[in-house]
Design a protein around this motif. Sequence first.
Motif, short mmCIF file in Angstrom:
data_model
loop_
_atom_site.label_atom_id
_atom_site.label_comp_id
_atom_site.label_asym_id
_atom_site.label_seq_id
_atom_site.Cartn_x
_atom_site.Cartn_y
_atom_site.Cartn_z
N LEU A 1 0.55 -1.56 -0.15
CA LEU A 1 -0.33 0.08 -0.33
C LEU A 1 0.64 1.38 -0.26
N ILE A 2 1.86 1.78 0.85
CA ILE A 2 2.69 2.50 1.13
C ILE A 2 3.32 2.76 -0.58
N LYS A 3 4.24 1.35 -0.31
CA LYS A 3 5.35 1.61 -1.89
C LYS A 3 4.53 2.04 -2.99
N PHE A 4 3.57 1.06 -3.77
CA PHE A 4 3.22 1.20 -4.95
C PHE A 4 1.34 1.64 -5.11
N GLY B 1 8.26 3.74 12.57
CA GLY B 1 8.55 4.62 11.10
C GLY B 1 8.48 3.81 10.66
N SER B 2 9.35 2.36 10.21
CA SER B 2 9.43 1.26 9.21
C SER B 2 8.47 0.23 9.42
N ILE B 3 7.36 -0.38 8.45
CA ILE B 3 6.63 -0.98 8.65
C ILE B 3 7.48 -2.56 8.79
N PRO B 4 8.40 -2.86 8.03
CA PRO B 4 8.76 -4.26 8.40
C PRO B 4 9.97 -4.11 9.78
N GLY B 5 10.29 -2.99 9.81
CA GLY B 5 10.80 -2.50 11.18
C GLY B 5 10.51 -3.45 13.11
N ALA B 6 8.50 -2.77 11.83
CA ALA B 6 8.01 -3.01 13.34
C ALA B 6 7.80 -4.71 13.45
N VAL B 7 7.61 -5.34 12.76
CA VAL B 7 7.58 -6.48 12.44
C VAL B 7 8.83 -7.63 12.89
N VAL B 8 9.89 -7.31 12.19
CA VAL B 8 11.22 -7.45 12.57
C VAL B 8 11.82 -7.48 14.40
N GLY B 9 11.22 -6.55 15.18
CA GLY B 9 11.22 -5.87 16.54
C GLY B 9 10.75 -6.32 17.37
N SER B 10 9.04 -6.90 16.35
CA SER B 10 8.17 -7.70 17.71
C SER B 10 9.29 -9.09 17.44
N LYS C 1 -1.09 5.41 -4.67
CA LYS C 1 -1.09 5.99 -5.29
C LYS C 1 -1.21 7.11 -4.07
N VAL C 2 -2.17 6.29 -3.77
CA VAL C 2 -2.75 6.78 -1.38
C VAL C 2 -1.41 7.03 -0.88
N GLY C 3 -0.31 5.28 -0.93
CA GLY C 3 1.01 5.77 -0.16
C GLY C 3 2.02 6.50 -0.99
N LYS C 4 1.58 6.53 -2.09
CA LYS C 4 2.49 8.10 -2.48
C LYS C 4 2.31 9.29 -1.90
#
Lengths: 389, 330
Positions: B196-199, B274-283, B201-204
């Motif tokens: 959603l965020i990367k690809f 602020g980072s989406i994959p970061g939240a998962v990795v951190g968790s 229009k809303v994400g942009k």
Amino acid sequence: MKKFRFAWLTKTLAISLALVFSTVFLSSCGKKEEKKAAKAVAPPIKIGVAGAHSGDLASYGIPTVKATELVVKKKNAAGGINGRQIEVLVQDDACKPEFATNAATKLIDDGANVVIGHICSGATKAALSIYKDGKIVTMSPSATNPPLTQSGDYPNFFRTIASDDAQARMEVDFALNTLKLKKIAIIHDKGDYGKGLAEFAREFLGQEKGAEVVLFEGVTPGGLDYSAIVKKIQENGADGVIFGGYHPEASKIVTAMKKKDINIPFISDDGVKDETFIKVAGEYAEGVYATGPKDTSKNPLTIQAIEEHKKAYNEDPGAFFLNAYSAALALVNAIEKSGSTDYDKIVAALRTEPVDTPLGSIKFDAKGDAIGVGFSVYQVQNGAYVEVQ
Amino acid sequence: MTSSFFAEKEIYNGLLLSRTIILQELINFLMDYFLELLLGGLTKGSIYALIALGYTMVYGIIELINFAHGEIYMIGAFTALIAASILNMLGLGQITILILASILAIIYSSAYGFTMEKIAYKPLRHSPRLSPLISAIGMSIFFQNYVLLAQTSDFLPFPSLLPEFEFLQPYRHIIRSPEIFILFTTVVVMVLLTVLIKFTKVGKAMRATAQDRKMAMLVGVDVNKIISMTFVIGSSTAAIGGVLIASFIGQINFYIGFIAGIKAFTAAVLGGIGSIPGAVVGSLILGCTESFATGYVLSDYEDVFAFGLLVLILIFRPAGILGKSSSEKV
């Protein structure tokens, strides 16, 4: 400036008014007692009642006053103790040790023969040495701190409530003698109550032969998931769990255990002996053991005492009412049986003469704890706690 | 001579064999325990991740630590409980109830998230950064007490809505289907959010808003709408988390959001807020650390290890594991 002075004025006024009313209240109390004293023919027997009657813990202390007055009124109406009327002396300690010593001194000055109190363990401890020097038998309905009796420092002290470690004792005895467990994991919730119980359980297990503590750990209350500690319980080969704490953590641990097919006995305390535990843990609660105060609600004396209270005060009795009622009965009985107000004779009577009370038939052991007062083990069976021992 | 030689060799071989077997069993035994702890940690981690995703997303777009996020999760769980109880009375199947309850929870939580942003954060958008933060803490306290008064302070049992797969029954002591379900959902939500965020229009537009709000407005991005949308999406993930976690744990009360929120926030910071994959990795790292700390050391020190790790990582990587250390805009 004007505003400030006004505020100051109202504050002073409020404080002074409070002082005025309190003195009025105190003097009226005094008058009542004088009247009672005037009625008596033979020199009355004086029972002191000390405890928190004001402040935030007043609700713990006032039921004891009411209980004592009910017992005394009934006894006086029946002719008193060996023809002597009984008089009640009330002293407030607000649950504070420094006030408790004052209250104790005042009661001795007023000629109290025995004392029911105090309510809080700290205040009781502070007052006890004064009573000890004055050779006054003291009986608390509510002070649960174990050393009060177990230290042996206060031979004049008795209580009609089980001490804090009695639950742990009960759990350990049940685990070893009834369930025949050999390897026990002790888990607690790191709180004062839960950890305290867990430490007593560990101490008692250490004294016993034939069983070992394979795990002693605290869990973080409110944690999302306790599966790691449950796996550790299994890994250590425990054949039973003793848990000190409250029901939210207990239900999560029990659920995790059952879901992992770890079917070993789970024994806990009266923080878990709660309907909410069964409601939340549902089917997983089945078979869980928990200790709780002995069920005395069906005792005819209990029903009678509560009836009396309702008649006199138009409400249900408060905290420790039954313990206080039993203490008053025990003391009256001891004075009656020994035929005197002599310290040694009362102590001897308390230890040898059983008395029927709302808590059952009780007498006291050498240390001052009531024999027969205490906890039972309950088990969840078909969605309800059932007394099993 | 020969026979004795053979005998000796046989004994030797036998010894060797038995030793290998013992060693293998020991390894198996240890591995089993390790594996169980690891899976337990991953489950716990993905529970944190479902909440941490919302935290990190809102922070990524408007740089606000939304302390009331945990409460949105709690409200989602309560909505699902009420919905599930009603649907259960209608006699619907488990899967239907799960899906309908989740949808209702998402709608309700999103509404709360949307309203919360409009009431508590939008008026403070041009204030110093401390003001919205305090407003967020206020919302958190407000929501807790609101649910406390409107519902109850007691713990309530939550039905287990997650299905149990038959083929997993033999392995249930290691991993159970609800755990797989949670792990799987976390990964799916993470991928969807990243896409959603990367690809899109809303994400942009979201990224543009994050980089420079005024400039985004100038090029025609409806910033208010984008921020509202961020809150709605964040709240939806919290609601999904609420349904899955509550039915995994089996009990809820008004306070669960606070405790879970703190842990999830820690996880988000650990992974780089602020980072989406970061939240998962951190968790996942946080969950595993807690699980191993309990399993191999002492559960008393579970939090000590978790927060000790946080301190260590922040010393060496101040922006978190996957966070980008960008210089402050001047």
